[in-house]
Design a protein around this motif. Structure first.
Motif, PDB file in Angstrom:
ATOM      1  N   ILE A  61     -14.957 -17.061  -0.612  1.00  0.00           N
ATOM      2  CA  ILE A  61     -15.489 -15.713  -0.863  1.00  0.00           C
ATOM      3  C   ILE A  61     -14.935 -14.722   0.161  1.00  0.00           C
ATOM      4  O   ILE A  61     -14.540 -13.599  -0.187  1.00  0.00           O
ATOM      5  CB  ILE A  61     -17.033 -15.738  -0.864  1.00  0.00           C
ATOM      6  N   LEU A  62     -14.871 -15.133   1.422  1.00  0.00           N
ATOM      7  CA  LEU A  62     -14.327 -14.252   2.450  1.00  0.00           C
ATOM      8  C   LEU A  62     -12.836 -13.990   2.253  1.00  0.00           C
ATOM      9  O   LEU A  62     -12.349 -12.890   2.539  1.00  0.00           O
ATOM     10  CB  LEU A  62     -14.587 -14.834   3.837  1.00  0.00           C
ATOM     11  N   LEU A  63     -12.105 -14.981   1.760  1.00  0.00           N
ATOM     12  CA  LEU A  63     -10.692 -14.756   1.470  1.00  0.00           C
ATOM     13  C   LEU A  63     -10.517 -13.745   0.342  1.00  0.00           C
ATOM     14  O   LEU A  63      -9.623 -12.884   0.392  1.00  0.00           O
ATOM     15  CB  LEU A  63      -9.998 -16.072   1.119  1.00  0.00           C
ATOM     16  N   THR A  69      -9.887  -5.941   0.701  1.00  0.00           N
ATOM     17  CA  THR A  69      -9.749  -4.972   1.788  1.00  0.00           C
ATOM     18  C   THR A  69      -8.286  -4.770   2.184  1.00  0.00           C
ATOM     19  O   THR A  69      -7.903  -3.669   2.588  1.00  0.00           O
ATOM     20  CB  THR A  69     -10.574  -5.395   3.016  1.00  0.00           C
ATOM     21  N   LEU A  70      -7.462  -5.805   2.061  1.00  0.00           N
ATOM     22  CA  LEU A  70      -6.039  -5.643   2.362  1.00  0.00           C
ATOM     23  C   LEU A  70      -5.354  -4.736   1.349  1.00  0.00           C
ATOM     24  O   LEU A  70      -4.493  -3.929   1.706  1.00  0.00           O
ATOM     25  CB  LEU A  70      -5.347  -7.006   2.402  1.00  0.00           C
ATOM     26  N   VAL A  71      -5.727  -4.866   0.083  1.00  0.00           N
ATOM     27  CA  VAL A  71      -5.168  -3.972  -0.937  1.00  0.00           C
ATOM     28  C   VAL A  71      -5.601  -2.531  -0.666  1.00  0.00           C
ATOM     29  O   VAL A  71      -4.803  -1.596  -0.768  1.00  0.00           O
ATOM     30  CB  VAL A  71      -5.576  -4.440  -2.350  1.00  0.00           C
ATOM     31  N   LEU A  72      -6.861  -2.356  -0.295  1.00  0.00           N
ATOM     32  CA  LEU A  72      -7.328  -1.011   0.059  1.00  0.00           C
ATOM     33  C   LEU A  72      -6.593  -0.475   1.289  1.00  0.00           C
ATOM     34  O   LEU A  72      -6.275   0.713   1.361  1.00  0.00           O
ATOM     35  CB  LEU A  72      -8.836  -1.024   0.301  1.00  0.00           C
ATOM     36  N   LEU A  73      -6.314  -1.342   2.245  1.00  0.00           N
ATOM     37  CA  LEU A  73      -5.560  -0.939   3.427  1.00  0.00           C
ATOM     38  C   LEU A  73      -4.141  -0.526   3.064  1.00  0.00           C
ATOM     39  O   LEU A  73      -3.600   0.440   3.601  1.00  0.00           O
ATOM     40  CB  LEU A  73      -5.533  -2.071   4.456  1.00  0.00           C
ATOM     41  N   MET A  74      -3.543  -1.241   2.128  1.00  0.00           N
ATOM     42  CA  MET A  74      -2.176  -0.933   1.709  1.00  0.00           C
ATOM     43  C   MET A  74      -2.097   0.456   1.074  1.00  0.00           C
ATOM     44  O   MET A  74      -1.089   1.147   1.203  1.00  0.00           O
ATOM     45  CB  MET A  74      -1.673  -1.994   0.743  1.00  0.00           C
ATOM     46  N   PHE A  75      -3.148   0.861   0.383  1.00  0.00           N
ATOM     47  CA  PHE A  75      -3.161   2.175  -0.255  1.00  0.00           C
ATOM     48  C   PHE A  75      -3.861   3.229   0.597  1.00  0.00           C
ATOM     49  O   PHE A  75      -4.349   4.227   0.063  1.00  0.00           O
ATOM     50  CB  PHE A  75      -3.813   2.068  -1.633  1.00  0.00           C
ATOM     51  N   ASP A  76      -3.907   3.005   1.908  1.00  0.00           N
ATOM     52  CA  ASP A  76      -4.423   3.966   2.890  1.00  0.00           C
ATOM     53  C   ASP A  76      -5.858   4.412   2.625  1.00  0.00           C
ATOM     54  O   ASP A  76      -6.196   5.585   2.748  1.00  0.00           O
ATOM     55  CB  ASP A  76      -3.513   5.200   2.964  1.00  0.00           C
ATOM     56  N   VAL A  85     -11.047  -3.761   9.748  1.00  0.00           N
ATOM     57  CA  VAL A  85     -11.969  -4.542   8.915  1.00  0.00           C
ATOM     58  C   VAL A  85     -11.265  -5.707   8.215  1.00  0.00           C
ATOM     59  O   VAL A  85     -11.773  -6.840   8.244  1.00  0.00           O
ATOM     60  CB  VAL A  85     -12.713  -3.625   7.917  1.00  0.00           C
ATOM     61  N   PRO A  86     -10.087  -5.515   7.562  1.00  0.00           N
ATOM     62  CA  PRO A  86      -9.432  -6.673   6.932  1.00  0.00           C
ATOM     63  C   PRO A  86      -9.083  -7.782   7.912  1.00  0.00           C
ATOM     64  O   PRO A  86      -9.206  -8.969   7.591  1.00  0.00           O
ATOM     65  CB  PRO A  86      -8.162  -6.072   6.308  1.00  0.00           C
ATOM     66  N   MET A  87      -8.677  -7.407   9.126  1.00  0.00           N
ATOM     67  CA  MET A  87      -8.332  -8.422  10.117  1.00  0.00           C
ATOM     68  C   MET A  87      -9.565  -9.210  10.539  1.00  0.00           C
ATOM     69  O   MET A  87      -9.507 -10.433  10.691  1.00  0.00           O
ATOM     70  CB  MET A  87      -7.677  -7.771  11.338  1.00  0.00           C
ATOM     71  N   ILE A  88     -10.681  -8.530  10.710  1.00  0.00           N
ATOM     72  CA  ILE A  88     -11.914  -9.210  11.114  1.00  0.00           C
ATOM     73  C   ILE A  88     -12.384 -10.153  10.009  1.00  0.00           C
ATOM     74  O   ILE A  88     -12.757 -11.306  10.273  1.00  0.00           O
ATOM     75  CB  ILE A  88     -12.993  -8.181  11.480  1.00  0.00           C
ATOM     76  N   ILE A  89     -12.340  -9.701   8.755  1.00  0.00           N
ATOM     77  CA  ILE A  89     -12.770 -10.546   7.637  1.00  0.00           C
ATOM     78  C   ILE A  89     -11.844 -11.745   7.493  1.00  0.00           C
ATOM     79  O   ILE A  89     -12.295 -12.870   7.258  1.00  0.00           O
ATOM     80  CB  ILE A  89     -12.841  -9.732   6.333  1.00  0.00           C
ATOM     81  N   LEU A  90     -10.543 -11.536   7.657  1.00  0.00           N
ATOM     82  CA  LEU A  90      -9.596 -12.645   7.571  1.00  0.00           C
ATOM     83  C   LEU A  90      -9.807 -13.640   8.700  1.00  0.00           C
ATOM     84  O   LEU A  90      -9.707 -14.856   8.502  1.00  0.00           O
ATOM     85  CB  LEU A  90      -8.170 -12.099   7.581  1.00  0.00           C
TER      86      LEU A  90
END
Length: 142
Positions: A61-63, A69-76, A85-90
């Protein structure tokens, strides 16, 4: 975000997808242990220790959440401190993957165990690349 930054985040997304695939395959297969002969048992058998199953489901689930969140990060979509946040969740997902196979190590190990070890390794590689990108992008803004 610059093009090279998008490529690094895209590579993190691809590595995280690979980690997620290995995690779901490891969850679904029955090759966790081989107690007698050629009979394999999965994580969800009767009388099995339930902690590895629960930890691996939480990691999966966390992955998935880290992929979103990584996709959201990619689109700024994240700015400032929210970019972490993506790094912490990963990191938390890879911690749960580590906890999954360390809680199962007391038994005989099978190929599904190995798949989850590969998922953990891939999530750590993605975490390292993401940390590198965050460090580079923070240094470029200051």
């Amino acid at each position: 975000m610059r093009v090279s930054g998008r490529l690094l985040v895209a590579s993190v997304i691809i590595i995280t997808v690979i980690s997620t695939l290995f995690c779901i395959i490891g969850l679904a297969t029955k090759g966790w242990s081989q107690p007698t002969g050629t009979d394999y048992s999965g994580l969800f058998c009767d009388g099995c220790y339930k902690a590895p199953a629960a930890l691996s489901i939480i990691a999966f689930i966390l992955l998935i959440v880290s992929l979103i969140t990584l996709v959201l990060l990619m689109f700024d979509r994240f700015h400032g401190v929210l970019r972490y946040v993506p790094m912490i969740i990963l990191f938390v997902a890879s911690f749960f993957l580590l906890a999954t196979f360390t809680s199962y190590v007391e038994r005989g190990l099978g190929y599904s165990f190995d798949l989850l070890v590969v998922a953990h390794f891939a999530s750590y590689v993605a975490l390292i690349v993401l940390a590198y990108w965050l460090g580079q992008s923070d240094a470029a803004t200051t």
